[in-house]
Write a protein that holds these residues in place. Structure first.
Motif, PDB file in Angstrom:
ATOM      1  N   MET A  45      20.952 -65.786 -51.291  1.00 18.52           N
ATOM      2  CA  MET A  45      22.047 -66.664 -50.866  1.00 18.52           C
ATOM      3  C   MET A  45      21.559 -66.562 -49.274  1.00 18.52           C
ATOM      4  N   MET A  46      21.622 -65.457 -48.611  1.00 20.01           N
ATOM      5  CA  MET A  46      21.544 -65.354 -47.228  1.00 20.01           C
ATOM      6  C   MET A  46      20.217 -66.361 -46.511  1.00 20.01           C
ATOM      7  N   LEU A  47      19.261 -65.801 -47.249  1.00 20.12           N
ATOM      8  CA  LEU A  47      17.830 -66.520 -46.672  1.00 20.12           C
ATOM      9  C   LEU A  47      18.340 -68.161 -46.761  1.00 20.12           C
ATOM     10  N   GLY A  48      18.735 -68.542 -47.840  1.00 21.07           N
ATOM     11  CA  GLY A  48      18.977 -70.247 -48.021  1.00 21.07           C
ATOM     12  C   GLY A  48      19.979 -70.832 -47.190  1.00 21.07           C
ATOM     13  N   ILE A  49      20.686 -69.988 -46.291  1.00 23.29           N
ATOM     14  CA  ILE A  49      21.726 -70.615 -45.564  1.00 23.29           C
ATOM     15  C   ILE A  49      20.886 -71.482 -44.551  1.00 23.29           C
ATOM     16  N   LEU A  50      20.039 -70.759 -43.886  1.00 24.32           N
ATOM     17  CA  LEU A  50      19.361 -71.349 -42.744  1.00 24.32           C
ATOM     18  C   LEU A  50      18.710 -72.699 -43.294  1.00 24.32           C
ATOM     19  N   THR A  51      18.179 -72.584 -44.321  1.00 26.75           N
ATOM     20  CA  THR A  51      17.570 -73.834 -44.801  1.00 26.75           C
ATOM     21  C   THR A  51      18.522 -75.017 -45.056  1.00 26.75           C
ATOM     22  N   ALA A  90      22.378 -76.123 -50.970  1.00 21.69           N
ATOM     23  CA  ALA A  90      23.835 -75.616 -50.915  1.00 21.69           C
ATOM     24  C   ALA A  90      24.553 -75.301 -52.210  1.00 21.69           C
ATOM     25  N   ASP A  91      24.453 -76.377 -53.028  1.00 19.82           N
ATOM     26  CA  ASP A  91      25.137 -76.388 -54.425  1.00 19.82           C
ATOM     27  C   ASP A  91      24.419 -75.031 -55.012  1.00 19.82           C
ATOM     28  N   GLU A  92      23.254 -75.106 -55.332  1.00 21.53           N
ATOM     29  CA  GLU A  92      22.576 -74.009 -55.934  1.00 21.53           C
ATOM     30  C   GLU A  92      23.129 -72.553 -55.439  1.00 21.53           C
ATOM     31  N   LEU A  93      23.136 -72.340 -54.000  1.00 22.49           N
ATOM     32  CA  LEU A  93      23.363 -71.153 -53.584  1.00 22.49           C
ATOM     33  C   LEU A  93      24.861 -70.624 -53.752  1.00 22.49           C
ATOM     34  N   ARG A  94      25.873 -71.862 -53.542  1.00 30.47           N
ATOM     35  CA  ARG A  94      27.083 -71.414 -54.105  1.00 30.47           C
ATOM     36  C   ARG A  94      27.421 -71.089 -55.334  1.00 30.47           C
ATOM     37  N   LYS A  95      26.649 -71.629 -56.419  1.00 33.72           N
ATOM     38  CA  LYS A  95      26.877 -71.159 -57.634  1.00 33.72           C
ATOM     39  C   LYS A  95      26.207 -69.846 -58.106  1.00 33.72           C
ATOM     40  N   LEU A  96      25.429 -69.294 -57.033  1.00 34.33           N
ATOM     41  CA  LEU A  96      24.823 -67.995 -57.213  1.00 34.33           C
ATOM     42  C   LEU A  96      26.176 -66.642 -56.772  1.00 34.33           C
ATOM     43  N   PHE A 115      28.956 -50.166 -51.796  1.00 29.43           N
ATOM     44  CA  PHE A 115      27.933 -51.043 -51.548  1.00 29.43           C
ATOM     45  C   PHE A 115      28.189 -52.447 -52.407  1.00 29.43           C
ATOM     46  N   THR A 116      28.592 -52.227 -53.574  1.00 22.97           N
ATOM     47  CA  THR A 116      28.965 -53.514 -54.530  1.00 22.97           C
ATOM     48  C   THR A 116      29.882 -54.341 -53.937  1.00 22.97           C
ATOM     49  N   ILE A 117      31.108 -53.423 -53.483  1.00 23.51           N
ATOM     50  CA  ILE A 117      31.924 -54.179 -52.894  1.00 23.51           C
ATOM     51  C   ILE A 117      31.506 -55.222 -51.747  1.00 23.51           C
ATOM     52  N   ASN A 118      31.093 -54.448 -50.652  1.00 21.98           N
ATOM     53  CA  ASN A 118      30.446 -55.113 -49.534  1.00 21.98           C
ATOM     54  C   ASN A 118      29.623 -56.351 -50.002  1.00 21.98           C
ATOM     55  N   MET A 119      28.719 -56.142 -51.020  1.00 21.18           N
ATOM     56  CA  MET A 119      27.845 -57.435 -51.321  1.00 21.18           C
ATOM     57  C   MET A 119      28.758 -58.421 -51.841  1.00 21.18           C
ATOM     58  N   GLU A 120      29.810 -58.095 -52.697  1.00 24.84           N
ATOM     59  CA  GLU A 120      30.643 -59.401 -53.201  1.00 24.84           C
ATOM     60  C   GLU A 120      31.398 -59.940 -52.252  1.00 24.84           C
ATOM     61  N   GLN A 121      31.967 -59.217 -51.124  1.00 20.36           N
ATOM     62  CA  GLN A 121      32.303 -59.802 -50.125  1.00 20.36           C
ATOM     63  C   GLN A 121      31.634 -60.714 -49.349  1.00 20.36           C
ATOM     64  N   ILE A 122      30.261 -60.133 -49.065  1.00 21.43           N
ATOM     65  CA  ILE A 122      29.415 -61.032 -48.356  1.00 21.43           C
ATOM     66  C   ILE A 122      28.902 -62.325 -49.275  1.00 21.43           C
ATOM     67  N   GLY A 123      29.055 -62.092 -50.589  1.00 20.63           N
ATOM     68  CA  GLY A 123      28.612 -63.541 -51.462  1.00 20.63           C
ATOM     69  C   GLY A 123      29.682 -64.283 -51.142  1.00 20.63           C
ATOM     70  N   ASP A 124      30.868 -64.022 -50.930  1.00 18.24           N
ATOM     71  CA  ASP A 124      32.222 -64.949 -50.863  1.00 18.24           C
ATOM     72  C   ASP A 124      32.118 -65.504 -49.389  1.00 18.24           C
ATOM     73  N   ILE A 125      31.886 -64.719 -48.242  1.00 16.88           N
ATOM     74  CA  ILE A 125      31.720 -65.398 -47.060  1.00 16.88           C
ATOM     75  C   ILE A 125      30.601 -66.408 -47.278  1.00 16.88           C
ATOM     76  N   ILE A 126      29.252 -66.203 -47.626  1.00 20.79           N
ATOM     77  CA  ILE A 126      28.282 -67.030 -47.734  1.00 20.79           C
ATOM     78  C   ILE A 126      28.821 -68.382 -48.358  1.00 20.79           C
ATOM     79  N   GLU A 127      29.598 -68.285 -49.508  1.00 19.38           N
ATOM     80  CA  GLU A 127      30.120 -69.468 -50.183  1.00 19.38           C
ATOM     81  C   GLU A 127      30.888 -70.237 -49.052  1.00 19.38           C
ATOM     82  N   ARG A 128      31.846 -69.582 -48.395  1.00 17.45           N
ATOM     83  CA  ARG A 128      32.791 -70.401 -47.157  1.00 17.45           C
ATOM     84  C   ARG A 128      31.801 -70.980 -46.335  1.00 17.45           C
ATOM     85  N   VAL A 129      30.935 -70.101 -45.831  1.00 18.13           N
ATOM     86  CA  VAL A 129      29.901 -70.899 -44.853  1.00 18.13           C
ATOM     87  C   VAL A 129      29.406 -72.241 -45.297  1.00 18.13           C
TER      88      VAL A 129
END
Length: 214
Positions: free
Chosen positions: A11-17, A27-33, A70-84
């Motif tokens: 997801m992180m790598l895909g944001i820049l693309t 963007a739609d694919e990454l949000r589904k992730l 670790f897993t809580i932080n990863m879950e929260q990062i995923g949520d932020i990326i989706e918002r971005v």
């Protein structure tokens, strides 16, 4: 947990693309992730809560804490990326706007640091290396300083009436703030590692305990 982190890295790598190419399909694919990240988090949490912590040794109990953190932080990062991604779609791609060249360079630099820090955090989680954990905390401070500097640079561009900066001002400021938030989650993975090693200064320890409560 590492599979969860791998999905977050994708997801992180895909944001820049998405930002550079205005790629709505990606963007739609990454949000589904993010749904995958959430499912993995739920599965890991369910498994861990079934383990009786009373039956664990002190070292196993510390590892239990490392994994859940670790897993809580990863879950929260995923949520932020989706918002971005939603923000980028609504405020850049659909209206057909672009960042200024300087603004895009700043976002690219912050993004590269984020990816490096995410990979370092995965290594810290795996190996519990105290030196690398300390480096993560140093990166947290460095990233914060960069975010402040780039916010100031953006305001200068606004004062100079740079049209692309004016059009994307709200998104630019929100984006670098969200990237800093992601970095904070990445770097907080260092706290339980340093805590276990007795390598946290007292004020750092207090901060990490408060972060855990929050």
């Amino acid at each position: 947990a590492l599979h969860q982190a791998d999905v977050v890295e994708t997801m992180m790598l895909g944001i820049l693309t998405v930002i550079k190419n205005n790629d709505l399909a990606l963007a739609d694919e990454l949000r589904k992730l993010d749904d995958t990240v959430d499912r993995l988090y739920s599965a890991i949490k369910y498994y861990l809560t079934k383990i009786s912590r009373e039956a664990l040794s002190e070292e196993e109990s510390r590892r239990w804490t490392d994994i859940i953190s670790f897993t809580i932080n990863m879950e929260q990062i995923g949520d932020i990326i989706e918002r971005v991604l939603i923000d980028v779609e609504d405020k850049k791609i659909k209206p057909g706007r672009n960042f200024s060249e300087a603004g895009m360079a700043e976002i690219t630099e912050l993004h590269a640091r984020l990816v490096d820090n995410l990979r370092l955090s995965m290594s810290v989680f795996l190996n519990g290396n105290v030196h690398d954990a300390k480096k993560l905390l140093e990166e947290k401070a460095r990233f914060r300083d960069l975010e402040h500097a780039y916010s100031r640079s953006h305001l200068v561009r606004l004062a100079d009436n740079t049209q692309s900066s004016i059009e994307t001002s709200s998104l630019h400021i929100d984006l670098i703030s969200e990237l800093k938030r992601i970095n904070s989650h990445i770097c907080s993975i260092a706290y339980p590692i340093l805590d276990s090693a007795g390598a946290l200064a007292p004020n750092r320890l207090r901060t990490s305990k408060l972060a855990d409560l929050g």
